[in-house]
Scaffold this motif. Structure first.
Motif, PDB file in Angstrom:
ATOM      1  N   TYR A   1      34.034  43.809  46.166  1.00  0.00           N
ATOM      2  CA  TYR A   1      34.406  44.702  47.270  1.00  0.00           C
ATOM      3  C   TYR A   1      34.730  46.104  46.745  1.00  0.00           C
ATOM      4  O   TYR A   1      34.315  47.114  47.336  1.00  0.00           O
ATOM      5  CB  TYR A   1      35.603  44.117  48.014  1.00  0.00           C
ATOM      6  N   ILE A   2      35.462  46.178  45.632  1.00  0.00           N
ATOM      7  CA  ILE A   2      35.817  47.489  45.060  1.00  0.00           C
ATOM      8  C   ILE A   2      34.557  48.217  44.598  1.00  0.00           C
ATOM      9  O   ILE A   2      34.401  49.428  44.802  1.00  0.00           O
ATOM     10  CB  ILE A   2      36.805  47.308  43.895  1.00  0.00           C
ATOM     11  N   PHE A   3      33.625  47.476  43.972  1.00  0.00           N
ATOM     12  CA  PHE A   3      32.380  48.102  43.511  1.00  0.00           C
ATOM     13  C   PHE A   3      31.573  48.636  44.693  1.00  0.00           C
ATOM     14  O   PHE A   3      31.005  49.732  44.625  1.00  0.00           O
ATOM     15  CB  PHE A   3      31.564  47.077  42.722  1.00  0.00           C
ATOM     16  N   GLN A   4      31.536  47.879  45.786  1.00  0.00           N
ATOM     17  CA  GLN A   4      30.827  48.346  46.976  1.00  0.00           C
ATOM     18  C   GLN A   4      31.482  49.593  47.561  1.00  0.00           C
ATOM     19  O   GLN A   4      30.808  50.530  47.998  1.00  0.00           O
ATOM     20  CB  GLN A   4      30.803  47.229  48.025  1.00  0.00           C
ATOM     21  N   ALA A   5      32.828  49.631  47.550  1.00  0.00           N
ATOM     22  CA  ALA A   5      33.541  50.809  48.045  1.00  0.00           C
ATOM     23  C   ALA A   5      33.258  52.026  47.172  1.00  0.00           C
ATOM     24  O   ALA A   5      33.113  53.147  47.672  1.00  0.00           O
ATOM     25  CB  ALA A   5      35.041  50.524  48.100  1.00  0.00           C
ATOM     26  N   VAL A   6      33.181  51.823  45.850  1.00  0.00           N
ATOM     27  CA  VAL A   6      32.868  52.936  44.945  1.00  0.00           C
ATOM     28  C   VAL A   6      31.481  53.499  45.235  1.00  0.00           C
ATOM     29  O   VAL A   6      31.287  54.728  45.317  1.00  0.00           O
ATOM     30  CB  VAL A   6      32.976  52.481  43.476  1.00  0.00           C
ATOM     31  N   GLN A   7      30.500  52.618  45.411  1.00  0.00           N
ATOM     32  CA  GLN A   7      29.143  53.073  45.700  1.00  0.00           C
ATOM     33  C   GLN A   7      29.080  53.832  47.027  1.00  0.00           C
ATOM     34  O   GLN A   7      28.412  54.871  47.145  1.00  0.00           O
ATOM     35  CB  GLN A   7      28.189  51.868  45.738  1.00  0.00           C
ATOM     36  N   SER A   8      29.784  53.315  48.036  1.00  0.00           N
ATOM     37  CA  SER A   8      29.782  53.980  49.341  1.00  0.00           C
ATOM     38  C   SER A   8      30.412  55.369  49.268  1.00  0.00           C
ATOM     39  O   SER A   8      29.889  56.342  49.819  1.00  0.00           O
ATOM     40  CB  SER A   8      30.531  53.106  50.357  1.00  0.00           C
ATOM     41  N   GLU A   9      31.544  55.474  48.544  1.00  0.00           N
ATOM     42  CA  GLU A   9      32.212  56.773  48.432  1.00  0.00           C
ATOM     43  C   GLU A   9      31.366  57.757  47.629  1.00  0.00           C
ATOM     44  O   GLU A   9      31.339  58.951  47.937  1.00  0.00           O
ATOM     45  CB  GLU A   9      33.583  56.595  47.776  1.00  0.00           C
TER      46      GLU A   9
ATOM     47  N   GLU B   1      37.367  53.810  40.791  1.00  0.00           N
ATOM     48  CA  GLU B   1      36.751  53.499  39.507  1.00  0.00           C
ATOM     49  C   GLU B   1      37.790  53.006  38.501  1.00  0.00           C
ATOM     50  O   GLU B   1      37.541  52.073  37.731  1.00  0.00           O
ATOM     51  CB  GLU B   1      36.034  54.734  38.971  1.00  0.00           C
ATOM     52  N   LYS B   2      38.962  53.623  38.512  1.00  0.00           N
ATOM     53  CA  LYS B   2      40.034  53.177  37.610  1.00  0.00           C
ATOM     54  C   LYS B   2      40.481  51.765  37.973  1.00  0.00           C
ATOM     55  O   LYS B   2      40.697  50.919  37.098  1.00  0.00           O
ATOM     56  CB  LYS B   2      41.206  54.145  37.693  1.00  0.00           C
ATOM     57  N   LEU B   3      40.606  51.485  39.296  1.00  0.00           N
ATOM     58  CA  LEU B   3      40.990  50.149  39.733  1.00  0.00           C
ATOM     59  C   LEU B   3      39.934  49.120  39.351  1.00  0.00           C
ATOM     60  O   LEU B   3      40.273  48.014  38.896  1.00  0.00           O
ATOM     61  CB  LEU B   3      41.205  50.157  41.251  1.00  0.00           C
ATOM     62  N   TYR B   4      38.672  49.466  39.495  1.00  0.00           N
ATOM     63  CA  TYR B   4      37.600  48.534  39.128  1.00  0.00           C
ATOM     64  C   TYR B   4      37.607  48.258  37.628  1.00  0.00           C
ATOM     65  O   TYR B   4      37.411  47.112  37.188  1.00  0.00           O
ATOM     66  CB  TYR B   4      36.256  49.116  39.559  1.00  0.00           C
ATOM     67  N   ALA B   5      37.859  49.308  36.821  1.00  0.00           N
ATOM     68  CA  ALA B   5      37.919  49.109  35.373  1.00  0.00           C
ATOM     69  C   ALA B   5      39.089  48.217  34.978  1.00  0.00           C
ATOM     70  O   ALA B   5      38.957  47.347  34.102  1.00  0.00           O
ATOM     71  CB  ALA B   5      38.024  50.472  34.673  1.00  0.00           C
TER      72      ALA B   5
ATOM     73  N   MET C   1      40.483  45.880  36.886  1.00  0.00           N
ATOM     74  CA  MET C   1      40.183  44.516  37.305  1.00  0.00           C
ATOM     75  C   MET C   1      39.157  43.871  36.379  1.00  0.00           C
ATOM     76  O   MET C   1      39.258  42.672  36.067  1.00  0.00           O
ATOM     77  CB  MET C   1      39.674  44.525  38.746  1.00  0.00           C
ATOM     78  N   ALA C   2      38.177  44.650  35.923  1.00  0.00           N
ATOM     79  CA  ALA C   2      37.185  44.104  34.993  1.00  0.00           C
ATOM     80  C   ALA C   2      37.841  43.722  33.673  1.00  0.00           C
ATOM     81  O   ALA C   2      37.508  42.691  33.072  1.00  0.00           O
ATOM     82  CB  ALA C   2      36.077  45.123  34.766  1.00  0.00           C
ATOM     83  N   LEU C   3      38.792  44.549  33.218  1.00  0.00           N
ATOM     84  CA  LEU C   3      39.502  44.230  31.974  1.00  0.00           C
ATOM     85  C   LEU C   3      40.327  42.959  32.121  1.00  0.00           C
ATOM     86  O   LEU C   3      40.311  42.091  31.229  1.00  0.00           O
ATOM     87  CB  LEU C   3      40.388  45.408  31.582  1.00  0.00           C
ATOM     88  N   GLN C   4      41.030  42.826  33.242  1.00  0.00           N
ATOM     89  CA  GLN C   4      41.815  41.621  33.456  1.00  0.00           C
ATOM     90  C   GLN C   4      40.928  40.381  33.545  1.00  0.00           C
ATOM     91  O   GLN C   4      41.306  39.300  33.077  1.00  0.00           O
ATOM     92  CB  GLN C   4      42.642  41.764  34.750  1.00  0.00           C
ATOM     93  N   LYS C   5      39.746  40.535  34.129  1.00  0.00           N
ATOM     94  CA  LYS C   5      38.827  39.406  34.215  1.00  0.00           C
ATOM     95  C   LYS C   5      38.348  38.991  32.822  1.00  0.00           C
ATOM     96  O   LYS C   5      38.243  37.797  32.512  1.00  0.00           O
ATOM     97  CB  LYS C   5      37.638  39.783  35.099  1.00  0.00           C
ATOM     98  N   GLU C   6      38.051  39.975  31.977  1.00  0.00           N
ATOM     99  CA  GLU C   6      37.605  39.654  30.625  1.00  0.00           C
ATOM    100  C   GLU C   6      38.724  39.013  29.812  1.00  0.00           C
ATOM    101  O   GLU C   6      38.479  38.136  28.977  1.00  0.00           O
ATOM    102  CB  GLU C   6      37.112  40.924  29.931  1.00  0.00           C
ATOM    103  N   LEU C   7      39.968  39.467  30.048  1.00  0.00           N
ATOM    104  CA  LEU C   7      41.089  38.892  29.293  1.00  0.00           C
ATOM    105  C   LEU C   7      41.358  37.446  29.681  1.00  0.00           C
ATOM    106  O   LEU C   7      41.962  36.705  28.896  1.00  0.00           O
ATOM    107  CB  LEU C   7      42.352  39.732  29.514  1.00  0.00           C
ATOM    108  N   LYS C   8      40.920  37.030  30.882  1.00  0.00           N
ATOM    109  CA  LYS C   8      41.118  35.648  31.305  1.00  0.00           C
ATOM    110  C   LYS C   8      40.149  34.692  30.626  1.00  0.00           C
ATOM    111  O   LYS C   8      40.371  33.473  30.626  1.00  0.00           O
ATOM    112  CB  LYS C   8      40.936  35.549  32.827  1.00  0.00           C
TER     113      LYS C   8
END
Length: 230
Positions: A102-110, A187-191, A193-200
């Motif tokens: 959802y965040i990635f889609q919002a970034v593309q739209s903006e 973009e900062k929020l997406y980065a 979240m991606a970092l937290q996903k990788e850390l899991k």
């Protein structure tokens, strides 16, 4: 006369101290100290009175979910353990992945909105050319064209822009800056979240120190231990 009066030594008046019989109570309280203490005391009184009024007007039959989703331990409200472990690790990862989509889609739209608005504003800012090129066969025809242009007063003027258009342009620029800021935050929020996903993900990892990084960045950098693949 004033200089003579100032030359006479005067007695230095000191603040009244605590009497000897009351030394055990500390420094003597002045009026300003009393004001601070009295203000704090009355503020606490008002707070307690408001709480008593809320408690007196409360409906005894009112229901809220914290009654069944938490319990009191030594006077402290604590949630039930099963509420915290409602989802498994795989389900939490799936929810996190959906949020990232959802965040990635919002970034593309903006980004598309910023590009569309930027192109519109750049087209508005471009100054229109007020030149018209005429071609003449000889010098006589050129003189005739110059004389006609000098006599004509119907040349359009583009320098006088209405105030309504200026206000609309200014608001559009303000909207453009706010959308750029929103894109940066998303973009900062997406980065993050991606970092937290990788850390899991499983695997041994550690956070790099500043002296270990080639280029210093604000975001933390992690390094995973290399594992042999089968």
């Amino acid at each position: 006369m004033s200089s003579l009066r100032n030359s006479i030594p005067r007695r230095a008046h000191k603040e009244r101290a605590q009497p000897e019989s009351r030394k055990k109570y500390g420094l003597l309280e002045k009026h300003k100290d009393h004001i601070v203490r009295a203000t704090a005391y009355h503020r606490k009184e008002d707070f307690i009175r408001n709480l008593k009024e809320k408690a007196s007007f409360k409906n005894p039959d009112e229901f809220y979910f914290k009654m069944i989703n938490s319990k009191t331990v030594d006077g402290i409200h604590r949630p039930k353990p099963e509420v915290n472990n409602k989802y498994t690790e795989e389900e939490r990862m799936l929810l996190k992945h959906k949020d990232m989509g959802y965040i990635f889609q919002a970034v593309q739209s903006e980004r598309k909105k910023v590009e569309r608005l930027s192109s519109t504003l750049h087209a508005v800012d471009e100054k229109r050319s007020n030149k018209h090129i005429y071609f003449a066969e000889d010098r006589e025809e050129a003189k005739e064209i110059r004389s006609r242009i000098g006599q004509s007063s119907s040349t359009p003027q583009f320098g006088n822009i209405p105030s309504r258009i200026k206000r609309k342009t200014a608001s559009s620029y303000k909207e453009l800056e706010s959308r750029k800021e929103r894109v940066k935050n998303l973009e900062k929020l997406y980065a993050d979240m991606a970092l937290q996903k990788e850390l899991k993900k499983p695997g041994r990892k550690r956070k790099l120190r500043e002296e270990e990084m080639v280029n210093s960045v604000k975001q933390p950098v992690y390094k995973w231990r290399a594992q042999r693949k089968r």
